[in-house]
Motif scaffolding. Structure first.
Motif, short mmCIF file in Angstrom:
data_model
loop_
_atom_site.label_atom_id
_atom_site.label_comp_id
_atom_site.label_asym_id
_atom_site.label_seq_id
_atom_site.Cartn_x
_atom_site.Cartn_y
_atom_site.Cartn_z
N ARG A 128 0.88 -1.16 0.00
CA ARG A 128 0.00 0.00 0.00
C ARG A 128 0.92 1.22 0.00
O ARG A 128 1.66 1.43 0.94
CB ARG A 128 -0.90 0.02 1.23
N CYS A 154 0.39 8.55 -5.65
CA CYS A 154 -0.52 7.40 -5.66
C CYS A 154 -1.84 7.75 -4.98
O CYS A 154 -2.92 7.42 -5.47
CB CYS A 154 0.11 6.20 -4.96
N ALA A 172 -4.74 7.60 -7.68
CA ALA A 172 -5.32 6.26 -7.74
C ALA A 172 -5.82 5.72 -6.41
O ALA A 172 -6.37 4.63 -6.38
CB ALA A 172 -4.30 5.28 -8.32
N GLY A 173 -5.64 6.44 -5.33
CA GLY A 173 -5.87 5.87 -4.01
C GLY A 173 -7.21 6.17 -3.39
O GLY A 173 -7.40 7.19 -2.74
N ALA A 206 -2.45 3.47 -2.91
CA ALA A 206 -2.65 2.65 -4.11
C ALA A 206 -1.89 1.35 -3.93
O ALA A 206 -0.91 1.29 -3.19
CB ALA A 206 -2.16 3.39 -5.36
N ASN A 250 0.09 -1.57 -6.08
CA ASN A 250 0.70 -1.91 -7.37
C ASN A 250 1.08 -3.38 -7.40
O ASN A 250 1.51 -3.94 -6.39
CB ASN A 250 1.95 -1.08 -7.61
N PHE A 261 -2.26 -1.26 -11.41
CA PHE A 261 -2.91 -1.02 -10.13
C PHE A 261 -3.86 -2.18 -9.86
O PHE A 261 -4.63 -2.58 -10.74
CB PHE A 261 -3.67 0.31 -10.13
N SER A 289 -6.47 -2.18 -8.32
CA SER A 289 -7.85 -1.72 -8.49
C SER A 289 -8.35 -1.84 -9.92
O SER A 289 -9.56 -1.86 -10.16
CB SER A 289 -7.96 -0.26 -8.02
#
Length: 156
Positions: free
Chosen positions: A26, A32, A36-37, A42, A44, A100, A102
């Motif tokens: 994390r 990040c 993207a968080g 985020a 990876n 990512f 996600s």
């Protein structure tokens, strides 16, 4: 492990092979977290750049962050329609792609421990939900994604 991913609106789909598919880290850095968080960080993964296949490439945009006044060589790919963060590519490590977690649609394995990194950049409202076995670092750890997988016998 073959990973398949996509953006939220469906304009972009991608696949790649990953020897390091556990979503183990994390990252709480401001880049990040802000790009993207959803949880203030985020996650990876590591993937093989040569194996990557992308459908809808014309819908991609790239963001390169500024770090201490310098443009970062890391390219953060995202969908220009829905804004979904998809992967990071950095020419310093040309064999790697870092999607990512996600953005991945494939079921991912559950990591036995998590590495929390860049905690010095953590937003004040973000709690660090670390388990007893988790590792925590104010900056980047010495251990790479590949080394973490190897240490725990999880490389595929």
């Amino acid at each position: 492990m073959k990973l398949a991913g996509s953006c939220h609106c469906g304009a972009i789909h991608f696949t790649l092979d990953s020897a390091h598919p556990y979503p183990f880290n994390r990252c709480y850095c401001s880049i990040c977290r802000k790009t993207a968080g959803g949880g203030g960080y985020a996650i990876n993964l590591g993937g093989d750049a040569a194996s990557m296949s992308v459908e809808g490439r014309e819908h991609l945009s790239v963001y390169q962050a500024s770090i201490e006044g310098q443009t970062s060589p890391a390219e953060r790919y995202f969908c220009r329609h829905c804004g979904s963060a998809l992967w990071v590519y950095d020419e310093r490590w040309p064999k790697l792609i870092h999607p990512f977690a996600s953005a991945i649609d494939s079921p991912l394995p559950v990591p036995p421990e998590t590495t929390h990194l860049m905690l010095s950049s953590r937003a004040s409202w973000v709690p660090v939900a670390a388990a007893k076995a988790d590792l925590q670092f104010d900056h980047y750890p010495e251990e790479s994604i590949a080394q973490w997988h190897q240490r725990l016998g999880l490389s595929r």
